[in-house]
Design a protein around this motif. Sequence first.
Motif, PDB file in Angstrom:
ATOM      1  N   THR A 191       0.823  -1.206   0.000  1.00 44.57           N
ATOM      2  CA  THR A 191       0.000   0.000   0.000  1.00 44.57           C
ATOM      3  C   THR A 191       0.860   1.261   0.000  1.00 44.57           C
ATOM      4  OG1 THR A 191      -0.080   0.098   2.408  1.00 44.57           O
ATOM      5  CG2 THR A 191      -1.784  -1.222   1.292  1.00 44.57           C
ATOM      6  N   LYS A 192       0.222   2.395  -0.238  1.00 51.24           N
ATOM      7  CA  LYS A 192       0.926   3.675  -0.188  1.00 51.24           C
ATOM      8  C   LYS A 192       1.539   3.901   1.186  1.00 51.24           C
ATOM      9  CE  LYS A 192      -1.972   6.047  -3.619  1.00 51.24           C
ATOM     10  NZ  LYS A 192      -2.894   7.187  -3.857  1.00 51.24           N
ATOM     11  N   THR A 193       0.802   3.517   2.225  1.00 55.42           N
ATOM     12  CA  THR A 193       1.299   3.703   3.590  1.00 55.42           C
ATOM     13  C   THR A 193       2.526   2.853   3.851  1.00 55.42           C
ATOM     14  OG1 THR A 193      -0.936   4.189   4.386  1.00 55.42           O
ATOM     15  CG2 THR A 193       0.700   3.516   6.030  1.00 55.42           C
ATOM     16  N   VAL A 194       2.486   1.598   3.415  1.00 53.66           N
ATOM     17  CA  VAL A 194       3.638   0.703   3.597  1.00 53.66           C
ATOM     18  C   VAL A 194       4.854   1.251   2.859  1.00 53.66           C
ATOM     19  CG1 VAL A 194       4.567  -1.556   2.949  1.00 53.66           C
ATOM     20  CG2 VAL A 194       2.351  -1.401   4.089  1.00 53.66           C
ATOM     21  N   ILE A 195       4.645   1.680   1.622  1.00 54.98           N
ATOM     22  CA  ILE A 195       5.760   2.222   0.843  1.00 54.98           C
ATOM     23  C   ILE A 195       6.342   3.459   1.523  1.00 54.98           C
ATOM     24  CG2 ILE A 195       6.401   3.300  -1.340  1.00 54.98           C
ATOM     25  CD1 ILE A 195       4.276   1.498  -2.677  1.00 54.98           C
ATOM     26  N   LYS A 196       5.477   4.362   1.953  1.00 52.19           N
ATOM     27  CA  LYS A 196       5.924   5.608   2.562  1.00 52.19           C
ATOM     28  C   LYS A 196       6.625   5.380   3.896  1.00 52.19           C
ATOM     29  CE  LYS A 196       4.216  10.091   4.232  1.00 52.19           C
ATOM     30  NZ  LYS A 196       3.022  10.962   4.397  1.00 52.19           N
TER      31      LYS A 196
END
Length: 222
Positions: A147-152
Amino acid sequence: KNAYIKNFFHKRAMLHSDNTIQNYPEPILEKLYPLIGYWQGQDAADRAFSRNDYEKSGLISKKTDRLAWFHEGIVIQLGKGLKLHYYKSDDARCYKINSRGCQCYPTPSVVDKSKPVVLADRGLDVLICYASGLTNVVFCDGIRGLTKTVIKEELLGISELVIMFDNDEAGRQGALNAVEKLSKNGFAGTIKIASLAQYKDPDDCILHNRIDLITSAVNNAI
């Protein structure tokens, strides 16, 4: 505990090898024991825990309002949550149940972002890699977990990321999708894709005593 874990991996080895391999190498099992917990099942748990304990741990199913962890099994920690893995008798499938707040990170050790980091597919495979000496590794639980959160929060700042998904059509396509998703969400490091030769995944390599192929796949990723 250790006897149950050994039996669990015996069944896993038999199912993954079409009944040709009895168990994982003993040195791997010895390193797995400290990384994995054991759940005795609801009958034993009820003697030690109350419903309030279950609720605090996120183990009450919202659908049934009952304890979700009914079966005996092994437990691995994923971020703030836990995941139960178990086999039903004579059933060639590993079942998995999360507790509330189950996340993919962290894995057993904090990764060194200045060195190549391996991004694997599943949590249990990562633990097996960790027991094999491949410790700079994280996982995303499939492309949907990336997810975007995991990547960030977890992946930005890594200098080199080596994607090592299953060596089948779905895994290869998932790796390409992961590259696209990482790039779209600001990942600026080097991205490579590892190939495990004739084996499906790191788990399969270890079952066939070819740990060397995992290291080779990482070193030769393109």
